[in-house]
Design an enzyme around this catalytic site. Structure first.
Site, short mmCIF file in Angstrom:
data_model
loop_
_atom_site.label_atom_id
_atom_site.label_comp_id
_atom_site.label_asym_id
_atom_site.label_seq_id
_atom_site.Cartn_x
_atom_site.Cartn_y
_atom_site.Cartn_z
N ARG A 163 0.87 -1.18 0.00
CA ARG A 163 0.00 0.00 0.00
C ARG A 163 0.91 1.23 0.00
O ARG A 163 1.99 1.20 0.61
CB ARG A 163 -0.88 0.06 1.26
N GLU A 216 -3.51 7.58 -4.53
CA GLU A 216 -3.77 7.11 -5.90
C GLU A 216 -5.26 7.25 -6.22
O GLU A 216 -6.08 7.19 -5.31
CB GLU A 216 -3.30 5.65 -6.04
N HIS A 272 -1.58 0.12 -9.73
CA HIS A 272 -2.26 -0.76 -8.76
C HIS A 272 -3.00 -1.89 -9.49
O HIS A 272 -4.22 -2.03 -9.36
CB HIS A 272 -3.23 0.06 -7.88
#
Ligand code: NAP
Length: 316
Positions: A227, A256, A274
């Site tokens: 993360r 993000e 991601h």
């Protein structure tokens, strides 16, 4: 029979929305036009980025289940959920392979500079001379921060590259053959590649910091598939700008999908949006588990994948 009403609290794939629509009356957190629906909603569904805090839960008196489409659930206030008797489900296990595959892809991309080499060929620069030499991955050392389900899948793949694996985690794993380091800094000082794959949230926030980058050193690379919050991002940007470390491969970021321009302009990083679990097969398997968690809650049967905090407190 009255329909079972569910609230979607973040983006989830269309195929999951379609499946949910077959069994439930769905509402969207951002487009709710019937405020009374909040009182009728019994479950929430959202992705790993879903933010479910105490304030949101206080608007939803009848919610008793949160089904997260993802293994990470750091946006959910699990303590608040437990206090209200709400079960939280997630999708562990089914995404281990994909996340580990992408981690290996980032390791190879960073070490061998594959994206830069691709640009080099496309730009026609090869005619002016060969591409620069890069870092050998096979036989290098890899420090894994978080040797859980995914960390172990990464270790298995890295072993096939003859990488020397060591790790840190909350607890030492006596059943695994890899050397354990009690701190991230001590681990970083020993390895060529440091790779983060812990949960996000308060317990890991900023654990990869300036001291860790200094310990990793100017020949060291950092990979983050955990993360964005596990890294002190300004410290990481400075470390990359000032060559305190050699480079980084990043799948996750603070704030993000708005990525700090400083990161986007760094020449020594490989960036992915991601996507570690983002294959058709795995997103389908995650959807199936998120649906199964929800269906078990509605049926009053054992929820297949409760988060550990709920397993400990509520049982299943
Ligand atoms: P897991 O099996 O629960 O493993 C988590 C590991 O992190 C464990 O080894 C745990 O230590 C360690 N850990 C937890 N808190 C820590 C702390 N404060 N300090 C040091 N180590 C700590 O979880 P998983 O299924 O492997 O997933 C790990 C995480 O990967 C998820 O929570 C998510 O954040 C991230 N993820 C990212 C993507 C992506 O798309 N990039 C996809 C999936 C998952 P112990 O073993 O001692 O408990």
């Amino acid at each position: 029979m009255e329909p079972i009403e569910i609230l979607k609290v973040s983006n989830i794939p269309t195929f999951l929305v379609d499946d949910l629509n077959k069994s439930y009356l769905m509402h969207d957190h951002h487009h709710i036009n019937d405020p009374d629906a909040l009182k009728r909603v019994v479950a929430l569904v959202g992705g790993g980025d879903a933010k479910v805090d105490r304030g949101l839960l206080s608007l939803l008196p009848n919610v008793k289940m949160i089904s997260i489409f993802g293994v990470g659930y750091d946006g959910v206030d699990v303590q608040a959920a437990i206090e209200k008797g709400i079960s939280v489900g997630h999708t562990p296990g089914v995404l281990n392979d994909d996340v580990a595959d992408l981690a290996m892809g980032l390791l190879l991309s960073v070490a061998r500079q594959i994206p830069r080499a691709d640009q080099f060929v496309r730009a026609g620069d090869w005619v002016d001379g060969p591409f620069n030499l890069t870092k050998k991955l096979t036989g290098s050392s890899l420090g894994i921060v978080g040797l859980g389900r995914i960390g172990q899948a990464i270790a298995k793949r890295a072993s096939a590259f003859d990488m020397k694996i060591s790790y840190t985690a909350r607890t030492q794993k006596s059943d695994l053959p890899y050397p354990y380091f009690p701190s991230v800094k001590a681990l970083a000082a020993e390895v060529d590649f440091l790779l983060a794959i812990t949960p996000g949230g308060d317990s890991t926030r900023g654990m990869i910091n300036q001291e860790v980058f200094e310990a990793l050193g100017p020949k060291g690379y950092f990979i983050n598939v955990a993360r964005g919050s596990v890294v002190d991002q300004p410290a990481m940007i400075k470390a990359l700008q000032n060559k305190v470390i050699a480079g980084a491969g990043l799948d996750v970021y603070l704030d993000e999908p708005r990525i700090a321009p400083e990161i986007r302009h760094l020449p020594n990083v490989v960036l992915t949006p991601h996507i570690a679990s983002g294959t058709f097969e795995t997103r389908r398997a995650m959807a199936d588990l998120a649906l199964a968690n929800l269906a078990a809650f509605i049926a009053g049967t054992k929820i297949p994948a409760l988060v550990p905090e709920c397993q400990a407190v509520l049982g299943s």
